[in-house]
Scaffold this active site. Structure first.
Site, mmCIF file in Angstrom:
data_model
loop_
_atom_site.group_PDB
_atom_site.id
_atom_site.type_symbol
_atom_site.label_atom_id
_atom_site.label_comp_id
_atom_site.label_asym_id
_atom_site.label_seq_id
_atom_site.Cartn_x
_atom_site.Cartn_y
_atom_site.Cartn_z
ATOM 1 N N GLU A 28 -4.430 -6.556 2.882
ATOM 2 C CA GLU A 28 -3.216 -7.227 3.351
ATOM 3 C C GLU A 28 -3.179 -8.705 2.970
ATOM 4 O OE1 GLU A 28 -3.497 -3.454 5.310
ATOM 5 O OE2 GLU A 28 -4.970 -5.093 5.185
ATOM 6 N N HIS A 87 -1.698 0.700 15.317
ATOM 7 C CA HIS A 87 -0.485 1.174 14.654
ATOM 8 C C HIS A 87 0.780 0.912 15.475
ATOM 9 C CE1 HIS A 87 -3.545 3.304 12.371
ATOM 10 N NE2 HIS A 87 -2.631 3.690 11.488
ATOM 11 N N LEU A 96 -5.868 -1.666 -0.602
ATOM 12 C CA LEU A 96 -5.774 -1.862 0.852
ATOM 13 C C LEU A 96 -6.304 -3.246 1.181
ATOM 14 C CD1 LEU A 96 -7.095 1.610 2.076
ATOM 15 C CD2 LEU A 96 -4.787 0.960 1.398
ATOM 16 N N GLU A 119 0.830 -1.193 0.000
ATOM 17 C CA GLU A 119 0.000 0.000 0.000
ATOM 18 C C GLU A 119 0.877 1.260 0.000
ATOM 19 O OE1 GLU A 119 -2.273 -0.612 3.526
ATOM 20 O OE2 GLU A 119 -3.133 -2.493 2.801
ATOM 21 N N PHE A 151 1.547 -1.350 8.692
ATOM 22 C CA PHE A 151 1.803 -1.390 10.136
ATOM 23 C C PHE A 151 1.576 -2.815 10.608
ATOM 24 C CE2 PHE A 151 0.758 3.053 9.475
ATOM 25 C CZ PHE A 151 1.635 3.735 10.316
ATOM 26 N N PRO A 198 -5.352 -9.676 8.886
ATOM 27 C CA PRO A 198 -5.957 -10.229 7.665
ATOM 28 C C PRO A 198 -4.980 -11.063 6.843
ATOM 29 C CG PRO A 198 -6.575 -7.927 7.926
ATOM 30 C CD PRO A 198 -5.498 -8.200 8.938
#
Length: 325
Positions: free
Chosen positions: A60, A129, A58, A29, A83, A89
């Site tokens: 993962e 994050h 977006l 991303e 992050f 996911p």
């Protein structure tokens, strides 16, 4: 040799590997046009083109799944999860496929891919994050887990990871992305995966730390040295496979061991390290293994972050507890 911070060292390593091997490519991303949220991949799409530095949706799970397919077909993708807190996911792909493909195909296919992830706290970020879930990854068979603590190690370990025949998860301690600079020689300066680094020699106790907490261990060691106490610092650099022989040799010399990590305490990697010390160096110990860690809570929001993260003060408290045993 150039003086680089960790962001610059990682960028240089990626550029050199993209130049060296046409099978290497980047995906993730915002890694292309924007150069990543931390600008780690800045300029690489402009230099190597859209087919070598790919901006993805977006997604993962899709990023890692596509990277695995690329790796099985002969490419060497370097995928970025923006992050570590966004990893869940993708964890299905990592645990179900990436880590198993060599075993599943009985060696017919391997997965020479790297998954880069900024991890840990210290930058006052919002929820999801600042996670430090390396224990989940270390517990996953079939993958290697690498954490640099200096620009030079980030450079050399990333080049080794890209050239490795198996999947490597490369965890980048974002708190020290731009904290300091160091000489980085470039070119073929590789750091072997699976070998710990002796950060500081000592005789009275062993401190084990990785990532951003190596600097906190160094601060504590300097204060202890002023009191005549010499702490040895071991930076494993690779959490899986872990350089257990280096750890045990140090503990056999010092007789004490304190492990520092910012992940939650329960079932953290410190517990496994303590178990290894107990199993292989029990008769050398002068005190029980001590742990200085994060807490068994969700990482606090920015105003409470400094209460959660281990620092030199908490390390010193753990050392004094060991010394008083």
């Amino acid at each position: 040799m150039a003086q680089l911070n960790m962001v610059e060292a990682i960028n240089l390593a990626l550029a050199e590997e993209l130049q060296r091997d046409p099978a290497v490519l980047l995906l993730g991303e915002d890694v292309g046009k924007e150069g990543g949220v931390f600008r780690v991949t800045e300029g690489l799409q402009q230099r190597f083109g859209l087919e070598r530095s790919i901006d993805t949706p977006l997604a993962e799970s899709g990023i890692v799944g596509v990277a695995l397919g690329m790796a099985m077909m002969g490419l060497r993708p370097v995928a970025e999860i923006q992050f570590m807190g966004f990893m869940p996911p993708a964890y299905d792909q990592i645990i179900s496929h990436v880590g198993r493909i060599r075993n599943r195909t009985r060696g017919i296919y391997s997965a020479p891919l790297v998954i880069r992830m900024p991890y840990g706290g210290g930058i006052h970020a919002p929820e999801h994050h600042s996670e430090s879930t390396e224990a989940l990854l270390v517990h996953t068979p079939g993958i290697k887990v690498v954490v640099p603590s200096t620009p030079a190690d980030a450079f050399g370990l990333l080049k080794s990871a890209i050239r490795d025949p198996d999947p490597v998860l490369f965890l980048e301690p974002k708190r020290i992305y731009r904290a300091f600079k160091q000489e980085v020689s470039g070119e073929e300066t590789l750091v072997p995966i699976g070998k710990a680094r002796l950060v500081r020699p000592g005789r009275d106790l062993t401190l084990v730390a990785w990532g951003a907490l190596v600097r906190e261990a160094q601060k504590a060691a300097e204060q202890l040295a002023a009191e005549g106490i010499e702490a040895e610092i071991i930076d494993p650099r690779t959490l899986s496979p872990f350089d257990t022989p280096a750890l045990i040799a140090s503990v056999q010399k010092t007789g004490r061991c304190l492990v520092v990590h910012e992940a939650p305490r329960s079932c953290g990697l410190g517990a496994e390290i303590a178990a290894q010390v107990m199993e292989q160096a029990l008769l050398y110990l002068k005190a029980p293994v001590e742990r200085v860690t994060g807490f068994d809570t969700v990482m606090p929001l920015p105003k409470g972050e400094h209460f959660y993260l281990p620092d030199a003060r908490r390390i010193l408290r753990g050392v004094r507890k060991m010394l008083a045993f």
